[in-house]
Design a protein around this motif. Structure first.
Motif, PDB file in Angstrom:
ATOM      1  N   ASP A   1       5.128  -8.086  -1.653  1.00  0.00           N
ATOM      2  CA  ASP A   1       5.068  -6.912  -0.767  1.00  0.00           C
ATOM      3  C   ASP A   1       4.192  -7.111   0.463  1.00  0.00           C
ATOM      4  OD1 ASP A   1       6.877  -5.247  -1.909  1.00  0.00           O
ATOM      5  OD2 ASP A   1       5.470  -3.714  -2.555  1.00  0.00           O
TER       6      ASP A   1
ATOM      7  N   SER B   1       1.159  -0.154  -2.270  1.00  0.00           N
ATOM      8  CA  SER B   1       2.587   0.008  -2.545  1.00  0.00           C
ATOM      9  C   SER B   1       2.764   1.027  -3.659  1.00  0.00           C
ATOM     10  CB  SER B   1       3.189  -1.334  -2.962  1.00  0.00           C
ATOM     11  OG  SER B   1       4.567  -1.212  -3.241  1.00  0.00           O
TER      12      SER B   1
ATOM     13  N   HIS C   1      -0.176   2.358   4.747  1.00  0.00           N
ATOM     14  CA  HIS C   1      -0.576   1.279   5.646  1.00  0.00           C
ATOM     15  C   HIS C   1      -2.044   1.391   6.035  1.00  0.00           C
ATOM     16  CE1 HIS C   1       3.472  -0.433   6.660  1.00  0.00           C
ATOM     17  NE2 HIS C   1       3.832   0.714   6.109  1.00  0.00           N
TER      18      HIS C   1
ATOM     19  N   ASP D   1       5.943   5.452   5.594  1.00  0.00           N
ATOM     20  CA  ASP D   1       6.892   4.374   5.307  1.00  0.00           C
ATOM     21  C   ASP D   1       7.483   4.593   3.919  1.00  0.00           C
ATOM     22  OD1 ASP D   1       8.282   2.020   5.254  1.00  0.00           O
ATOM     23  OD2 ASP D   1       6.546   0.708   5.478  1.00  0.00           O
TER      24      ASP D   1
ATOM     25  N   TRP E   1       5.038   2.567   1.223  1.00  0.00           N
ATOM     26  CA  TRP E   1       3.728   1.948   1.374  1.00  0.00           C
ATOM     27  C   TRP E   1       2.794   2.874   2.147  1.00  0.00           C
ATOM     28  CZ3 TRP E   1       8.380  -0.415   1.888  1.00  0.00           C
ATOM     29  CH2 TRP E   1       8.649  -1.460   0.996  1.00  0.00           C
TER      30      TRP E   1
ATOM     31  N   ARG F   1       0.813  -3.241   5.371  1.00  0.00           N
ATOM     32  CA  ARG F   1       0.849  -2.573   4.070  1.00  0.00           C
ATOM     33  C   ARG F   1      -0.480  -2.749   3.330  1.00  0.00           C
ATOM     34  NH1 ARG F   1       6.720  -4.898   1.977  1.00  0.00           N
ATOM     35  NH2 ARG F   1       8.022  -3.812   3.490  1.00  0.00           N
TER      36      ARG F   1
END
Length: 648
Positions: free
Chosen positions: A162, A170, A265, A145, A263, A167
């Motif tokens: 965020d 970040s 995940h 991502d 991000w 996620r």
């Protein structure tokens, strides 16, 4: 973004096509020297654990310098950027970089270094490094991502946490000009906000972010900043990239803040570390849902309603009709309002216009004498760090709004300044409410009145909906003394048109200058139609920026979304202008209100209608000043039904 294949290869768009596995040594070679050494990992892990206001770290020289320079050149030469603006951000953004492998082979040949960088960032080796340093747990190698975001001067990203979907971590990898080091006074810093734990009325613990940030991380070439995504805690923003001021060096590369952001995940089904049900739990705690919820217990300001029952009782004791507008009311209002707005013909026209459009916008609303006093008062404080007037506070939490505010206080003893007289005497008066009722044709009850100041480079409100079943009358008296907001430019263009049509005009009139989008300094207020579709899009969790309300290109300069109408007056030269609401284009804007001087806007707001004030840029010539009011509307039909029922 570069062109993709037209034909599907049958794979998940977010799952990279199989590629030859690289050895650990090959992966390590794409990063900075010694990054994977045990003592380096230990140092970053210890620093991360001790960081504040929440867990984060900054890594300098993350990527092999030669590789990252090649990435930057490929992006500049081959990647297309789309300007995007919502209530929460203004940026230039690439398409999704997660599926580079799905590009047309001819396009993929143009981005070999970018592909190498993506594969390196999501390699098992680097994911393990991030997991070890952050302690955030295992990270997905399937769900990549990332996107390239470019912040040119004027671009910004407001406070958010965020928290969307899956996620877990970040990150931001800066690709600023390696040969022109970024200067802190150019802006563009990542700023982190502290939070405070509070207990709500139901006994639940909630974290509320402070209105000010405590950690500032300026951009730097080949620097990685990353933090653990924590619901209700990882609040941050991106400072506006500041425009070059007169006298500053032009050798700044245009101040282009380029970065790859994305991000890591949580593991997906089939990956090591996958936890069934975790994704659903994270979604429930999303701050985006909190923004739309009714949980505003710790929000500031809270509405303070002014009830007019006492005034009504006094009127009844004196055997007067409270709703009747009398000579005493006229004598009071003429101290503040332009006289023409008090004439029966004008009030009747306003009522007819409001019945048709459900909105009004009245220029030169305050009288010349009073507005001159008021302007002098405001200009003493405009652009200063804090207003000298007592009673001001800061709106919070910052993921909803931030501005300075002051409540109306009818009991205030000191009305020596014109500003306090406006806020505490004129607008809360029963006489003004009577006039407002006549001008709108509505039966009005209690009201809430608030003075606001939106400081440049700081303040805004994000889009929030109105959720009560009954419509609410809202007004905004705009008293912004500075120019350059958009509305005054339109007035100047209209004056040019008048000059062109006059007998004294030159043969060739000067053409109105086209609005420069880059000169948009924000500070405009918009009412926009809400989304009728309650179902979220399936791809929402994969969005590269937190959701916001898309802003049409013409929003900054639209005034009342319509054409001026002149009321019927005896002396047209001195007539205040009346703006007709309504927008012919279906861009979602129901009503717009740019910062300007001495204009009253009135809107009947229905359930679901969104409202926000766009962030005020540092390049604005001053602050946005206004006084807003919310007024309860009584449904006359309901009252008639109650009376009929009582008679029976």
């Amino acid at each position: 973004m570069v062109k993709r294949k037209h034909e599907s290869n049958g794979t998940d768009a977010n799952v990279p096509v199989k590629k030859a596995a690289k050895s650990q040594a090959e992966v390590h070679a794409n990063f900075g020297d010694k990054l994977f050494d045990t003592d380096v990992v230990t140092k970053y892990r210890e620093d991360y654990a001790q960081s504040g206001p929440y867990l984060h770290t900054v890594v300098s020289g993350l990527i092999n310098d030669s590789l990252l320079r090649s990435v930057r050149r490929e992006i500049i030469d081959n990647v297309h950027f789309t300007p995007k603006e919502t209530d929460i951000y203004k940026i230039h953004q690439s398409g999704d970089l997660a599926n580079l492998s799905g590009l047309d082979p001819s396009a993929l040949k143009l981005l070999p270094s970018l592909l190498t960088l993506r594969d390196s960032l999501y390699s098992a080796e680097f994911r393990a490094w991030v997991s070890e340093v952050s302690g955030a747990g295992p990270l997905s190698g399937k769900k990549t991502d990332m996107a390239v975001n470019v912040y040119a001067p004027g671009c910004h990203l407001l406070c958010h946490d965020d928290v969307i979907g899956t996620r877990r971590v970040s990150y931001i990898l800066y690709l600023t000009d390696p040969d022109k080091p970024w200067q802190a006074n150019w802006g563009g810093a990542l700023r982190l906000y502290p939070t405070e734990e509070k207990t709500d009325s139901d006994g639940k613990k909630v974290r509320v972010p402070h209105y000010d940030f405590t950690k500032v991380i300026p951009p730097a070439w080949n620097q990685l900043s990353f933090f653990t995504v924590q619901p209700g805690q990882s609040f941050h923003d991106v400072e506006e990239v500041l425009k070059r001021k007169e006298g500053e060096s032009e050798d700044d590369g245009g101040r282009i803040r380029m970065a790859i952001s994305g991000w890591f995940h949580i593991p997906q089904e089939g990956e090591e570390g996958f936890e069934p049900g975790l994704e659903e739990k994270l979604a429930e705690r999303s701050s985006l849902q909190q923004l739309q919820s009714k949980n505003d217990e710790f929000d500031l300001p809270q509405e303070q309603w002014i009830d007019y029952d006492e005034d009504t009782n006094k009127a009844e004791d004196a055997e007067e009709e409270e709703v009747e507008f009398d000579e005493k009311d006229m004598d009071f209002l003429i101290q503040y309002m332009t006289p023409q707005y008090l004439t029966p013909d004008t009030v009747e026209e306003l009522s007819e216009l409001f019945a048709e459009e459900s909105s009004l916008q009245l220029a030169n609303f305050l009288s010349k004498k009073f507005s001159a006093r008021l302007r002098k008062d405001i200009e003493l404080h405009d652009g200063k760090t804090e207003p000298a007037t007592n009673g001001w506070a800061t709106a919070t939490p910052p993921h909803k709004h931030r501005y300075r505010f002051k409540h109306a206080d009818r009991a205030a003893a000191d009305t020596s300044s014109a500003y306090d007289e406006l806020l505490n005497k004129f607008l809360p008066s029963l006489a003004f409410r009577k006039w407002l009722s006549l001008a709108t044709g509505l039966t009005l009850a209690k009201s809430s009145i608030l003075a606001r100041r939106f400081r440049k480079s700081l303040d805004y409100t994000l889009a929030t909906g109105y959720n009560k079943p009954e419509a609410q009358l809202e007004y905004c008296l705009n008293v912004t003394p500075s120019k350059g907001w958009g509305a005054d430019e339109e007035e100047e263009e209209e004056e040019e048109v008048k000059e062109k049509n006059s007998k004294k005009a030159k043969a060739k009139a000067k053409e109105p200058a086209k609005e420069d989008e880059e000169d948009n300094v924000g500070g405009y207020e918009l009412y926009m139609a809400g989304d009728d579709d309650d179902e979220d899009d399936d791809d929402d969790d994969d969005a590269h920026s937190d959701h916001g309300v898309n802003i049409p290109p013409n929003a900054a300069s639209a005034t009342g979304a319509g054409n001026r109408r002149a009321a019927k007056h005896k002396k047209k030269a001195a007539d205040p202008a009346i703006y007709q609401a309504g927008n012919e284009e279906d861009d979602g804007i129901l009503f717009s209100n740019p910062a300007n001087w001495n204009t009253l806007s009135v809107v009947l707001r229905d359930r679901g209608v969104l409202r926000f004030v766009k962030y005020v840029s540092e390049s604005a010539k001053g602050d946005r000043w206004d006084v807003i009011g919310a007024v309860e509307v009584i449904d006359d039909d309901d009252e008639d039904d109650e009376e009929d029922g009582a008679d029976e």
